[in-house]
Design a protein around this motif. Sequence first.
Motif, short mmCIF file in Angstrom:
data_model
loop_
_atom_site.label_atom_id
_atom_site.label_comp_id
_atom_site.label_asym_id
_atom_site.label_seq_id
_atom_site.Cartn_x
_atom_site.Cartn_y
_atom_site.Cartn_z
N THR A 4 -15.42 32.16 -27.43
CA THR A 4 -16.07 32.72 -28.61
C THR A 4 -17.47 32.12 -28.72
O THR A 4 -17.64 30.91 -28.58
CB THR A 4 -15.26 32.37 -29.88
OG1 THR A 4 -13.92 32.86 -29.72
CG2 THR A 4 -15.88 32.99 -31.12
N VAL A 5 -18.45 32.97 -28.97
CA VAL A 5 -19.83 32.50 -29.07
C VAL A 5 -19.97 31.59 -30.29
O VAL A 5 -19.60 31.95 -31.40
CB VAL A 5 -20.82 33.69 -29.18
CG1 VAL A 5 -22.25 33.18 -29.39
CG2 VAL A 5 -20.73 34.56 -27.94
N SER A 14 -29.96 31.17 -24.06
CA SER A 14 -28.90 30.23 -23.76
C SER A 14 -28.16 29.91 -25.05
O SER A 14 -28.60 30.30 -26.13
CB SER A 14 -29.47 28.95 -23.14
OG SER A 14 -30.33 28.31 -24.06
N GLY A 15 -27.04 29.21 -24.94
CA GLY A 15 -26.29 28.89 -26.14
C GLY A 15 -25.04 28.10 -25.84
O GLY A 15 -24.96 27.42 -24.81
N THR A 16 -24.06 28.22 -26.74
CA THR A 16 -22.80 27.51 -26.58
C THR A 16 -21.64 28.44 -26.94
O THR A 16 -21.82 29.39 -27.70
CB THR A 16 -22.73 26.26 -27.49
OG1 THR A 16 -22.90 26.66 -28.86
CG2 THR A 16 -23.77 25.23 -27.11
N VAL A 17 -20.47 28.12 -26.39
CA VAL A 17 -19.25 28.85 -26.72
C VAL A 17 -18.15 27.86 -27.04
O VAL A 17 -18.19 26.70 -26.64
CB VAL A 17 -18.78 29.77 -25.55
CG1 VAL A 17 -19.80 30.84 -25.25
CG2 VAL A 17 -18.45 28.97 -24.30
N PHE A 18 -17.16 28.34 -27.80
CA PHE A 18 -15.92 27.61 -28.04
C PHE A 18 -14.87 28.16 -27.09
O PHE A 18 -14.67 29.38 -27.04
CB PHE A 18 -15.38 27.85 -29.46
CG PHE A 18 -16.09 27.14 -30.57
CD1 PHE A 18 -16.08 25.77 -30.65
CD2 PHE A 18 -16.74 27.87 -31.55
CE1 PHE A 18 -16.71 25.12 -31.70
CE2 PHE A 18 -17.37 27.24 -32.60
CZ PHE A 18 -17.36 25.86 -32.68
N LEU A 19 -14.20 27.29 -26.37
CA LEU A 19 -13.00 27.72 -25.64
C LEU A 19 -11.87 27.83 -26.64
O LEU A 19 -11.97 27.34 -27.77
CB LEU A 19 -12.66 26.71 -24.54
CG LEU A 19 -13.73 26.49 -23.47
CD1 LEU A 19 -13.22 25.51 -22.42
CD2 LEU A 19 -14.15 27.80 -22.83
N ASP A 20 -10.75 28.42 -26.24
CA ASP A 20 -9.64 28.62 -27.17
C ASP A 20 -9.04 27.29 -27.65
O ASP A 20 -8.42 27.26 -28.71
CB ASP A 20 -8.57 29.49 -26.53
CG ASP A 20 -9.02 30.94 -26.41
OD1 ASP A 20 -9.99 31.33 -27.08
OD2 ASP A 20 -8.42 31.68 -25.61
N VAL A 24 -16.32 22.82 -26.75
CA VAL A 24 -17.63 23.48 -26.78
C VAL A 24 -18.26 23.34 -25.40
O VAL A 24 -18.34 22.24 -24.85
CB VAL A 24 -18.54 22.85 -27.84
CG1 VAL A 24 -19.93 23.47 -27.79
CG2 VAL A 24 -17.94 23.01 -29.23
N LEU A 25 -18.69 24.47 -24.84
CA LEU A 25 -19.38 24.48 -23.55
C LEU A 25 -20.74 25.15 -23.72
O LEU A 25 -20.82 26.23 -24.31
CB LEU A 25 -18.60 25.25 -22.50
CG LEU A 25 -17.41 24.63 -21.82
CD1 LEU A 25 -16.81 25.60 -20.82
CD2 LEU A 25 -17.81 23.35 -21.12
N THR A 42 -22.93 35.13 -33.07
CA THR A 42 -21.90 34.14 -33.37
C THR A 42 -20.58 34.83 -33.69
O THR A 42 -20.56 35.82 -34.42
CB THR A 42 -22.35 33.28 -34.58
OG1 THR A 42 -23.59 32.66 -34.25
CG2 THR A 42 -21.33 32.21 -34.90
N GLY A 43 -19.50 34.32 -33.11
CA GLY A 43 -18.17 34.87 -33.35
C GLY A 43 -17.73 35.93 -32.36
O GLY A 43 -16.57 36.33 -32.36
N GLN A 44 -18.64 36.38 -31.52
CA GLN A 44 -18.29 37.41 -30.53
C GLN A 44 -17.39 36.82 -29.45
O GLN A 44 -17.59 35.70 -28.99
CB GLN A 44 -19.56 37.92 -29.86
CG GLN A 44 -19.71 39.38 -29.86
CD GLN A 44 -21.10 39.84 -29.40
OE1 GLN A 44 -22.01 39.05 -29.21
NE2 GLN A 44 -21.24 41.11 -29.25
N ARG A 45 -16.38 37.60 -29.04
CA ARG A 45 -15.52 37.19 -27.93
C ARG A 45 -16.20 37.58 -26.63
O ARG A 45 -16.75 38.67 -26.50
CB ARG A 45 -14.15 37.88 -28.01
CG ARG A 45 -13.26 37.33 -29.08
CD ARG A 45 -12.84 35.90 -28.84
NE ARG A 45 -11.77 35.80 -27.86
CZ ARG A 45 -11.23 34.67 -27.44
NH1 ARG A 45 -11.68 33.52 -27.88
NH2 ARG A 45 -10.27 34.67 -26.57
#
Length: 66
Positions: A4-5, A14-20, A24-25, A42-45
């Motif tokens: 998830t963004v 560039s940015g970061t994502v949350f894994l399930d 944070v990566l 933000t919040g996009q899968r």
Amino acid sequence: MQATVRSFDTGTRSGTVFLDDGTVLPFPTHAFDAGPLRLLRTGQRVNIAVADGEITFITLSTFPLP
């Protein structure tokens, strides 16, 4: 793999994502530029490809990974 963004910078693409699991990566510009996207919010899968602990490709969850 899906994520998830968490953040996206339109200037650097560039940015970061949350894994399930909540990890944070960060994703670099070249990972975003490798795909067909023009913007993330933000919040996009998303689908991500990871190699050696780094995101190498990011796209919407409805698009296939290469």
